[in-house]
Write a protein that holds these residues in place. Structure first.
Motif, PDB file in Angstrom:
ATOM      1  N   TRP A  50      25.315  29.714  44.042  1.00 47.65           N
ATOM      2  CA  TRP A  50      24.809  29.646  42.695  1.00 47.65           C
ATOM      3  C   TRP A  50      23.200  30.052  42.611  1.00 47.65           C
ATOM      4  O   TRP A  50      21.978  30.434  43.584  1.00 47.65           O
ATOM      5  CB  TRP A  50      24.103  28.121  43.096  1.00 47.65           C
ATOM      6  N   PRO A  51      22.817  30.708  41.555  1.00 50.09           N
ATOM      7  CA  PRO A  51      21.917  31.501  41.229  1.00 50.09           C
ATOM      8  C   PRO A  51      20.364  30.854  41.467  1.00 50.09           C
ATOM      9  O   PRO A  51      19.419  31.452  42.378  1.00 50.09           O
ATOM     10  CB  PRO A  51      21.998  32.034  39.856  1.00 50.09           C
ATOM     11  N   ARG A  52      20.280  29.556  41.677  1.00 51.37           N
ATOM     12  CA  ARG A  52      19.467  28.753  41.378  1.00 51.37           C
ATOM     13  C   ARG A  52      18.768  28.802  43.214  1.00 51.37           C
ATOM     14  O   ARG A  52      18.422  28.383  43.267  1.00 51.37           O
ATOM     15  CB  ARG A  52      19.980  27.334  41.195  1.00 51.37           C
ATOM     16  N   SER A  53      19.782  29.306  43.630  1.00 56.46           N
ATOM     17  CA  SER A  53      19.275  29.233  45.029  1.00 56.46           C
ATOM     18  C   SER A  53      18.705  30.410  45.362  1.00 56.46           C
ATOM     19  O   SER A  53      18.263  30.133  46.983  1.00 56.46           O
ATOM     20  CB  SER A  53      20.487  28.911  45.984  1.00 56.46           C
ATOM     21  N   TYR A  54      18.561  31.509  44.719  1.00 56.55           N
ATOM     22  CA  TYR A  54      17.636  32.420  45.265  1.00 56.55           C
ATOM     23  C   TYR A  54      15.975  32.344  44.628  1.00 56.55           C
ATOM     24  O   TYR A  54      15.655  31.938  43.787  1.00 56.55           O
ATOM     25  CB  TYR A  54      18.450  33.658  44.729  1.00 56.55           C
ATOM     26  N   ASN A  55      14.977  32.726  45.051  1.00 55.53           N
ATOM     27  CA  ASN A  55      14.065  32.633  45.062  1.00 55.53           C
ATOM     28  C   ASN A  55      13.524  33.885  44.498  1.00 55.53           C
ATOM     29  O   ASN A  55      12.199  33.810  43.599  1.00 55.53           O
ATOM     30  CB  ASN A  55      13.203  32.718  46.259  1.00 55.53           C
ATOM     31  N   TYR A  56      13.875  34.901  44.569  1.00 61.73           N
ATOM     32  CA  TYR A  56      13.151  36.832  44.010  1.00 61.73           C
ATOM     33  C   TYR A  56      14.612  37.238  43.692  1.00 61.73           C
ATOM     34  O   TYR A  56      16.006  36.656  43.917  1.00 61.73           O
ATOM     35  CB  TYR A  56      12.717  37.184  45.177  1.00 61.73           C
ATOM     36  N   TRP A  57      14.442  37.859  42.460  1.00 59.37           N
ATOM     37  CA  TRP A  57      15.149  38.940  41.720  1.00 59.37           C
ATOM     38  C   TRP A  57      15.004  40.285  41.828  1.00 59.37           C
ATOM     39  O   TRP A  57      13.786  40.148  41.277  1.00 59.37           O
ATOM     40  CB  TRP A  57      15.302  38.277  40.060  1.00 59.37           C
TER      41      TRP A  57
END
Length: 123
Positions: A106-113
């Motif tokens: 899930w993209p929402r699980s990631y804090n930094y991009w």
């Protein structure tokens, strides 16, 4: 953490590329890492993920057996080795870092991009 993706470029179908994502900071091994991609007109999609130690990896069905995610915690870097590239793989590829729970998919699980690196596949 700041993420810098690199390694994208133009490759012929059937060829290979290796993407790298360098992370700043001294706590890289605290983050699970992932690669996502986004093609024009499409939503961002999960490609691959790797746990903090590198002991667990996760792949989208579309790239399984062709792509390999790995990490070097001593170098604060995560890699995505892409083989047998297809036209459908053409996209901007993003690396991402996650601190807490939630699915790697899930993209929402990631804090930094990171900022993304473009992969172009010619047929």
């Amino acid at each position: 953490v700041q993420l810098q993706a690199s390694g994208g470029g133009l490759v012929q179908a059937g060829g290979s590329l290796r993407l790298s994502c360098a992370a700043s900071g001294r706590t890289f091994d605290s983050y699970g890492m992932g690669w996502f991609r986004q093609a024009p007109g499409k939503e961002r999609e999960f490609v691959a993920g790797i746990s903090r130690s590198g002991g667990s990896t996760f792949y989208a069905d579309s790239v399984k057996d062709r792509f390999t995610i790995s990490r070097d915690n001593a170098k604060n870097t995560v890699y995505l080795q892409m083989n047998s590239l297809k036209a459908d793989d053409m996209a901007v590829y993003y690396c991402a870092a996650r601190l807490y729970g939630g699915s790697y998919y899930w993209p929402r699980s990631y804090n930094y991009w990171g900022q993304g690196t473009l992969v172009t596949v010619s047929s």
